[in-house]
Design a protein around this motif. Structure first.
Motif, short mmCIF file in Angstrom:
data_model
loop_
_atom_site.label_atom_id
_atom_site.label_comp_id
_atom_site.label_asym_id
_atom_site.label_seq_id
_atom_site.Cartn_x
_atom_site.Cartn_y
_atom_site.Cartn_z
N MET A 1 0.71 -1.31 0.15
CA MET A 1 0.07 -0.01 0.01
C MET A 1 0.83 1.21 -0.07
N SER A 2 0.77 2.21 -0.71
CA SER A 2 1.25 3.34 -0.81
C SER A 2 1.37 4.23 0.20
N ASP A 3 2.04 5.24 0.65
CA ASP A 3 2.01 6.24 1.60
C ASP A 3 0.69 6.92 1.46
N VAL A 4 0.32 7.56 0.42
CA VAL A 4 -0.97 8.10 0.36
C VAL A 4 -2.27 7.35 0.31
N ASN A 5 -2.19 6.15 0.20
CA ASN A 5 -3.13 5.14 0.43
C ASN A 5 -3.27 4.85 1.90
N ALA A 6 -2.22 4.76 2.46
CA ALA A 6 -2.08 4.38 3.98
C ALA A 6 -2.76 5.63 4.65
N ARG A 7 -2.44 6.85 4.32
CA ARG A 7 -2.97 8.06 4.95
C ARG A 7 -4.59 8.14 5.01
N ILE A 8 -5.23 7.85 3.60
CA ILE A 8 -6.40 7.95 3.17
C ILE A 8 -7.06 6.91 4.04
N ASP A 9 -6.55 5.47 4.07
CA ASP A 9 -7.11 4.44 4.98
C ASP A 9 -7.23 4.81 6.17
N ALA A 10 -6.21 5.58 6.98
CA ALA A 10 -6.16 6.01 8.35
C ALA A 10 -7.25 6.92 8.62
N GLU A 11 -7.82 7.66 7.49
CA GLU A 11 -8.76 8.80 7.71
C GLU A 11 -9.98 8.05 7.89
N VAL A 12 -10.18 7.18 6.81
CA VAL A 12 -11.32 6.38 6.71
C VAL A 12 -11.89 5.43 7.95
N LYS A 13 -10.78 4.92 8.21
CA LYS A 13 -10.85 4.05 9.24
C LYS A 13 -10.86 4.42 10.88
N ASN A 14 -10.41 5.62 11.11
CA ASN A 14 -10.38 6.16 12.39
C ASN A 14 -11.54 7.09 12.40
N ASN A 15 -12.33 7.47 11.63
CA ASN A 15 -13.28 8.41 11.83
C ASN A 15 -14.62 7.83 11.40
N ASP A 16 -15.42 7.96 12.22
CA ASP A 16 -17.09 7.39 11.78
C ASP A 16 -17.53 7.83 10.34
N VAL A 17 -17.32 9.32 10.38
CA VAL A 17 -17.75 9.84 9.24
C VAL A 17 -16.82 10.82 8.50
N VAL A 18 -16.39 10.33 7.50
CA VAL A 18 -15.42 11.54 6.66
C VAL A 18 -15.86 11.75 5.41
N LEU A 19 -15.53 13.22 5.18
CA LEU A 19 -16.01 13.88 3.67
C LEU A 19 -14.65 14.45 3.10
N PHE A 20 -14.29 13.65 2.03
CA PHE A 20 -13.28 14.00 1.40
C PHE A 20 -13.64 15.32 0.54
N MET A 21 -13.46 16.39 0.56
CA MET A 21 -13.82 17.46 -0.19
C MET A 21 -12.94 18.56 -0.38
N LYS A 22 -13.60 19.76 -1.15
CA LYS A 22 -12.85 20.73 -1.96
C LYS A 22 -13.14 21.84 -0.73
N GLY A 23 -12.09 22.39 -0.01
CA GLY A 23 -12.31 23.33 0.99
C GLY A 23 -12.43 22.30 2.23
N THR A 24 -13.06 23.32 3.09
CA THR A 24 -13.46 22.75 4.56
C THR A 24 -14.86 22.98 4.81
N PRO A 25 -15.34 22.15 5.93
CA PRO A 25 -16.73 22.20 6.39
C PRO A 25 -17.19 23.73 6.51
N GLN A 26 -16.23 24.42 7.02
CA GLN A 26 -16.79 25.95 7.22
C GLN A 26 -16.58 26.86 6.01
N PHE A 27 -15.95 26.40 5.23
CA PHE A 27 -15.66 27.22 3.89
C PHE A 27 -15.57 26.14 2.57
#
Length: 111
Positions: A1-27
């Protein structure tokens, strides 16, 4: 697994709900990301927003990770739900709220 895949995998698995988005929830920096932010806010689900504009590796990597070509991308309990259109359609049909409840994530009840 590449480094970026590992980082994405960690976000997906360590947070109940994750939104990969352009910008932030506030903006949100695009209309589609903004729509999903509005839906999640309306149903009162806490989530982590990951700004793909800050990290080109994540921006490209998330598309390969999910095999989905567009952003935003919503994940619930490690499972890819979809992009803006799917999220909106599920919300309008009541399916998104049911998915959250099924996964043990409480939603705000509409008054």
């Amino acid at each position: 697994m590449s480094d970026v895949n590992a980082r994405i995998d960690a976000e997906v698995k360590n947070n109940d709900v994750v939104l990969f988005m352009k910008g932030t929830p506030q903006f949100p920096m695009c209309g589609f990301s903004g729509q999903v932010v509005q839906i999640l806010g309306y149903i009162g689900v806490p989530y982590k927003g990951v700004n793909v504009l800050e990290d080109q590796e994540i921006r490209e990597g998330i598309k390969a990770y999910s095999n989905w070509p567009t952003i935003p991308q919503l994940y619930v309990k490690g499972e890819f739900v979809g992009g803006c259109d799917i999220t909106r359609e599920m919300f309008q049909a009541g399916e998104l709220q049911a998915l959250f409840e099924e996964k043990g994530i409480s939603v705000k009840q509409a008054s």
